[in-house]
Design a protein around this motif. Structure first.
Motif: not given
Lengths: 518, 103
Positions: A409-428
């Motif tokens: 949850f902490n890691i997820t909270d770090r992403f403010k906008d949805i695009e950065a979050y999806l980018n992170f998932l893609g990188n993972l």
């Protein structure tokens, strides 16, 4: 080398194979050779050179042992009894004594008891000459049976509850749905009796399999140990299911508990897999002779070919398939991989006249590390993406239940906008894929260069790649949270099937490629 | 030399060595080493042990050096004589064929 060093090294090399009495006998003989050599006016150094390297001496003695020596030395009986008692204790603990389902405590006992059995067993275990091919069948059949029963019970109970609680519609025309349809209208007393019967019968079968495994472990190949851990996992699972059914309160709790129980069961399979090379190498620690082992040219060709084939399968999973089709993908996973394996084995047998004896210590580390890495990648991908998406998309914010929740949850909270979050998932996803492919290449190389135990790493890696590919599909296709979670549970099962498949395949692969040795 | 082939020959020679008198293991090793200098001495020891385990040789213990361990003396048994006879027979047959061959 001096006399003392020689005798010490010889003692060490002999210890795995010979009984204490035999070792004393041999060492006494060598001591008398040293004295006689000294009488001839030779230095200890000269005598050592003439007698040869202690490892080579031990190897000569092992080679001259009678072939059909299947009886284990008498010292083992005591250890057998202790190990059997410990095993019994572990089983009865998981099956009878504890009243409620407690994830941490049960896993701890399961793994501690087995580590203790392992330790004791290894002390007593000698290098036993194997005879007969029956154990290939017994091992495959036992593992398949364990796995089949657990998966059937899991599917049956979950579907029954889903349908009864109207969470999922009955899938038309499948065999399972017909069975469920039959039980849906049965009265509750009959259902309770039926479930208890299933639990007791399965427990009896699992128990029989584990007794076979204990016997097999002491009488023949260490592969039986993997079956023992697997059987313990299955017994623990049955015990947990029994408790869950007795303790049922809400549907959410029930589904969570069932999934946890299944996960612990699969952890036992993974554990068996990780332990296998260690056990195998420990109990077959014959004196090794270092031999030059150049890689023949033909072999490089086969290596490249099979690597290309393996890559082909990966790209199929990762790039080509656009949506989720369980039947097609399972055919590829279970059809293509065994074919590659068999082809590779045939080629291997033709091209290498003798598997080179390699320093075994390296495999003892590389193999378990490879398995653990693959397992971790699978677990991280699954747990992180599932929990993180659940957290990100739920409208009343979820409260963390445990330390893993808090981290995710902490890691997820770090992403403010949805695009950065999806980018992170893609990188993972990309990072996991690359690491898995690197491990696979290492496994393919290891398979051709040394022990066939590497082939299981290939299968496991394919399972992880498949898991990653499917997670991408499911996330891309996401409609609502309930369906997403159910689909995630479903793919986890398929990933674990690939792990189970490796356990079933190991003895076969191993024995097939041992024929190469002269 | 092929391992299996070599083993058969070495075994025959060791049996022949202990045919007439009981011999101390160390002496058997030294004696064999004279004829097969490239073979490791411990190989002969391993062969002696196996011959004993198979019932082809018997062991009598003799006194060692003062303070040292007892010495083992190996001597052929009746079964060993039969094994030796069969080995020599097949060896002669092979040898004859190879000689006829002109090698």
């Amino acid at each position: 080398m001096e006399k003392r060093d020689f005798l010490k090294k010889l003692h060490k090399s002999l210890r795995r194979t010979f009984t204490k009495q035999e070792i004393r006998d041999i060492l006494t003989d060598y001591e008398s050779f040293f004295i006689s050599g000294a009488n001839d006016g030779k230095s200890e150094n000269e005598i050592c050179t003439e007698l040869g390297d202690p490892d080579a001496v031990a190897l000569e003695l092992v080679k001259e042992l009678p072939r059909n020596n299947t009886v284990s030395p008498p010292i083992n009986i005591f250890i057998k009894i202790i190990a059997a008692l410990l095993t019994l204790f572990g089983f009865s603990y998981s099956l009878l004594i504890y009243p409620g389902f407690n994830l941490v405590r049960d896993s701890l006992v399961l793994f501690c008891v087995f580590a203790a059995v392992l330790f004791l067993a290894l002390i007593g275990k000698r290098n036993i000459h194997k005879s007969g091919k029956a154990y290939v069948l017994i091992l495959s059949f036992g593992n398949v049976l364990l796995f089949g029963i657990v998966i059937l019970i899991d599917t049956f109970i979950k579907e029954l509850i889903y349908v009864t609680a109207n969470i999922l519609p009955l899938k038309p025309n499948s065999i399972m749905s017909k069975i469920i349809d039959f039980f849906k209208f049965a009265d509750i007393e009959f259902l309770t009796n039926f479930m208890s019967a299933i639990v007791y019968i399965s427990a009896a079968i699992f128990f029989l399999i584990s007794v076979t495994a204990v016997l097999g472990f002491y009488r023949s190949t260490p592969f039986y140990f993997a079956m023992l851990i697997h059987a313990a996992g299955a017994l623990n699972y049955i015990g947990s299911v029994y408790n869950i059914l007795n303790d049922m309160q809400t549907i959410e709790h029930f589904i969570n508990d069932m999934n946890s129980a299944l996960k612990i069961y699969f952890a036992s399979i993974a554990l068996a897999l990780i332990f296998m090379p260690i056990i195998h190498i420990q109990s077959e620690k014959l004196p090794q002779v270092n031999r030059p082992s150049p890689l023949p040219l033909k072999n490089i060709f086969i290596g490249i070919l099979s690597a290309a084939l393996t890559f082909g399968v990966f790209f199929y999973f990762y790039i080509v398939f656009a949506w989720y089709n369980p039947i097609r993908e399972n055919i590829v996973l279970f059809g293509v991989i065994p074919v590659i394996l068999i082809l590779a084995l045939v080629w291997k047998r033709k091209s290498i006249p003798q598997i080179p004896l390699k320093p075994i210590k390296i495999h003892k580390f590389i193999l378990p590390i490879g398995y653990i890495l693959l397992f971790l990648i699978g677990a991280i991908m699954y747990v992180f993406i599932k929990k993180s998406l659940n957290y990100a998309l739920s409208s009343p914010p979820l409260i963390p239940n445990n330390i893993i929740d808090t981290i995710v949850f902490n890691i997820t909270d770090r992403f403010k906008d949805i695009e950065a979050y999806l980018n992170f998932l893609g990188n993972l996803v990309d990072a996991s894929t690359i690491i898995t492919i690197v491990i696979t290449v290492a496994a393919v190389y290891g398979f051709y260069r040394s022990t066939p135990l590497y082939s299981i790493m290939i299968i496991q890696a394919v399972g992880v790649i498949n898991l990653i590919g499917r997670i991408c599909d499911i996330v891309g296709d996401m409609a609502d949270m309930t369906k997403f979670n159910l689909a995630m549970d479903d793919i986890l099962k398929f990933y674990f099937i690939s792990i189970a498949l490796t356990i079933i395949f190991i003895p076969i692969t191993y024995i097939l490629s041992r024929k190469v040795k002269k | 030399m092929d391992a299996q082939f070599k083993k058969g020959i070495l075994e025959m020679c060791v049996l022949h060595t202990i045919r007439d008198n009981a011999m101390y293991g160390y002496d058997v090793m030294k004696y064999m080493k004279r004829y097969f200098p490239e073979v490791n001495e411990s190989t002969f020891y391993a062969i002696l042990r196996r011959l004993h385990a198979d019932g082809n040789a018997e062991i009598t213990s003799g006194d060692g050096e003062s303070g040292g361990p007892t010495r083992k003396y190996y001597k052929i048994t009746d079964a060993g004589r039969e094994t030796l006879r069969l080995s020599i027979e097949s060896w002669k047959r092979i040898n004859g064929i190879v000689t006829d061959f002109g090698i």
